[in-house]
Design a protein around this motif. Sequence first.
Motif, PDB file in Angstrom:
ATOM      1  N   ILE A 178       0.720  -1.281   0.031  1.00 57.56           N
ATOM      2  CA  ILE A 178      -0.033   0.064  -0.066  1.00 57.56           C
ATOM      3  C   ILE A 178       0.858   1.209   0.068  1.00 57.56           C
ATOM      4  CG2 ILE A 178      -1.560   1.239   1.491  1.00 57.56           C
ATOM      5  CD1 ILE A 178      -2.773  -1.435   2.233  1.00 57.56           C
ATOM      6  N   LEU A 179       1.926   1.132   0.446  1.00 56.11           N
ATOM      7  CA  LEU A 179       2.863   2.377   0.493  1.00 56.11           C
ATOM      8  C   LEU A 179       3.805   2.493  -0.473  1.00 56.11           C
ATOM      9  CD1 LEU A 179       3.884   2.620   4.117  1.00 56.11           C
ATOM     10  CD2 LEU A 179       2.334   3.810   3.066  1.00 56.11           C
ATOM     11  N   VAL A 204      -2.158  -2.511   9.798  1.00 50.10           N
ATOM     12  CA  VAL A 204      -2.192  -2.022   8.434  1.00 50.10           C
ATOM     13  C   VAL A 204      -2.677  -0.576   8.335  1.00 50.10           C
ATOM     14  CG1 VAL A 204      -2.906  -2.316   5.989  1.00 50.10           C
ATOM     15  CG2 VAL A 204      -2.130  -4.340   7.192  1.00 50.10           C
ATOM     16  N   GLY A 205      -3.844  -0.527   9.174  1.00 45.61           N
ATOM     17  CA  GLY A 205      -4.338   0.871   8.944  1.00 45.61           C
ATOM     18  C   GLY A 205      -3.564   1.932   9.909  1.00 45.61           C
ATOM     19  N   PRO A 209      -2.390   7.248   8.176  1.00 41.84           N
ATOM     20  CA  PRO A 209      -1.985   8.734   7.983  1.00 41.84           C
ATOM     21  C   PRO A 209      -1.508   9.278   6.626  1.00 41.84           C
ATOM     22  CG  PRO A 209      -1.111   7.622  10.066  1.00 41.84           C
ATOM     23  CD  PRO A 209      -1.879   6.444   8.917  1.00 41.84           C
ATOM     24  N   TRP A 210      -0.988   8.229   6.004  1.00 41.68           N
ATOM     25  CA  TRP A 210      -0.182   8.815   4.723  1.00 41.68           C
ATOM     26  C   TRP A 210      -1.346   9.211   3.646  1.00 41.68           C
ATOM     27  CZ3 TRP A 210       4.045  10.441   2.274  1.00 41.68           C
ATOM     28  CH2 TRP A 210       4.059  10.483   1.160  1.00 41.68           C
ATOM     29  N   TYR A 240      -4.528  12.352   0.462  1.00 46.04           N
ATOM     30  CA  TYR A 240      -5.618  11.681  -0.786  1.00 46.04           C
ATOM     31  C   TYR A 240      -6.039  12.926  -1.712  1.00 46.04           C
ATOM     32  CZ  TYR A 240     -10.075  10.401  -2.462  1.00 46.04           C
ATOM     33  OH  TYR A 240     -11.159  10.232  -3.364  1.00 46.04           O
ATOM     34  N   ARG A 241      -6.252  14.103  -1.541  1.00 46.13           N
ATOM     35  CA  ARG A 241      -6.388  15.271  -2.205  1.00 46.13           C
ATOM     36  C   ARG A 241      -5.252  15.424  -3.339  1.00 46.13           C
ATOM     37  NH1 ARG A 241     -10.398  19.055  -0.929  1.00 46.13           N
ATOM     38  NH2 ARG A 241     -11.390  19.046   0.889  1.00 46.13           N
ATOM     39  N   LEU A 242      -4.223  15.250  -2.805  1.00 51.79           N
ATOM     40  CA  LEU A 242      -3.066  15.371  -4.208  1.00 51.79           C
ATOM     41  C   LEU A 242      -3.323  14.112  -5.244  1.00 51.79           C
ATOM     42  CD1 LEU A 242      -0.673  16.694  -5.123  1.00 51.79           C
ATOM     43  CD2 LEU A 242       0.625  15.262  -3.404  1.00 51.79           C
TER      44      LEU A 242
END
Length: 543
Positions: free
Chosen positions: A196-197, A234-235, A240-241, A246-248
């Motif tokens: 995910i990262l 995982v959460g 936090p990232w 999210y907007r970006l």
Amino acid sequence: MRADPRRADEAAAAIALLLGFTLICLAIQWRVGAWQADLGTNGDEAAHFVSAMLVFDYLRHGLPGSPMRFARAYYQHWPRVAIGHWPPLFYPFQALAFAIGGRSVGTAMAVQALVAGGACGWAAWLVRRRLGWCAGVAAGAAVLASPLLLFSVDLVLVDTALALWMTASALAWAGFARKPGLGRAILFAAMASGAILTKGNGIALALLPPFHALLTRDLGALRDRRAWVAAALVGLATGPWYVLTYRLAAGGFVYHWGWDYTRPAIPFYLRALLTCLGPFGLLGLLAGLVAIWRGLRDQTMAACGALVLALLMFQMLAPADLTGRYLIPLVPAGMILGAAGLAALWQAAPALRRHAPAGLVVGVLLVADAALLWRTPHVTPYGMDAVVQQIEAARGANRLVLAAGNDHAEGALIAAFAVHDPTQRYYVLRGSQLLAETNFMGSAYRARFTHAAALAAWLRGSGIGWLAMALPSGRPKMRHDRELLHVLTGHDVGARLVYRAQEPRGTVMLYRLDRSAPSPAQTAALLRRAAPGSPPGRPGGLP
């Protein structure tokens, strides 16, 4: 204690397959000239390369102050930093490779070869354990021949690295489902967090446990409290990232959430699945899914099937784009299950299985699959290394360089400067930022200058010293590029053509505009528009 010879043999087989497929990937890169490419074949390449270079330079200079301030100042010079649009995990690994092999496109390509070799070798090793060497090597070859993955071998992209993380996550979940334990739950959490990262598509792993439970018709692993501990980990690691960025990241979505996206996405990604796995791979995948549903107790195969279904479902719902490359992460798991499914089909026919072992038949079918899938890869450079060398050889006082032509050409020039100018003497200014207004994906486009005369007047007073322009065959697509070309050929802006070359992607031209250094006010005005929010000065106070 005496070493277990079986484990030693398995380790030797794994290493041999990894090295063998990595060497094949390196040979493919050498054959197509990927090590001399300028990262303009795909629009994302330069962004991944420059983002990794940012991490490398930040570490190389001893963590000089705030990483955010360093990144913003770095963006002034090389405006292709995209950490935030993409998660950060790939870039420290690439930066480590730069520290070992040097800051070059070749080092980045070597990483891609190793990652792709790992994806092929892993699939080959798992199939070999089940069906023998013939089927294993053929499965690895089919993974490599998968057109979208093969194309990515010669590009600096993160999709194949994501495939490794997601395959590891599926196998970790299979281990947990087979024998639940806190250590196995933590291992799954670590692998899933890594995926995910690495790229947002990794969020599809949230669907893997439910699909695994659906395929096996067993809710035991989902009911185990340790599975929910893994979900919480995982959460905590990734949440936090994504909340902060999210907007970006969503600014790069081509579509919007909802049925208007999902309706065309369903047939698109089903066709893309056939493109990725080929006819025999897809037949084996479907047979494997049916076998699992009908009671095949193989947690590894079930997890591979769940990964395929999870990523398919995710891509049909998440409206980033309709791009087949997003299915690359399911190719290793799909071929692993595909091999098992083909073997199950052969063994289900008693009259046939007496004539040839399943491993041999699967090997022949997957070799045929690889032959059908194979498309000779290619890279199409702009030749921006030569442009940078021309600018550096002139040793002029003006260090402002305007890049124009299209998004790929801009990225290629920025990446070339990032390689050749480690002290960050030059500033590359993107024409799509200075001469137009648009978003990350190039939509909502509006040219800043609607008349050539206005653009010519601005260019004369801008203080820009160099203009590098790549022209594809035919008329430039973007209006600001067409206006700029008109200015260069029909207005006196003091532009002198100093270099011209015909490259695979079109004609590349370098103009010298101003021999004098720009004033501080001119430089500040350009950087405010090209890199809003960036602090003045050089990253980390570099001399």
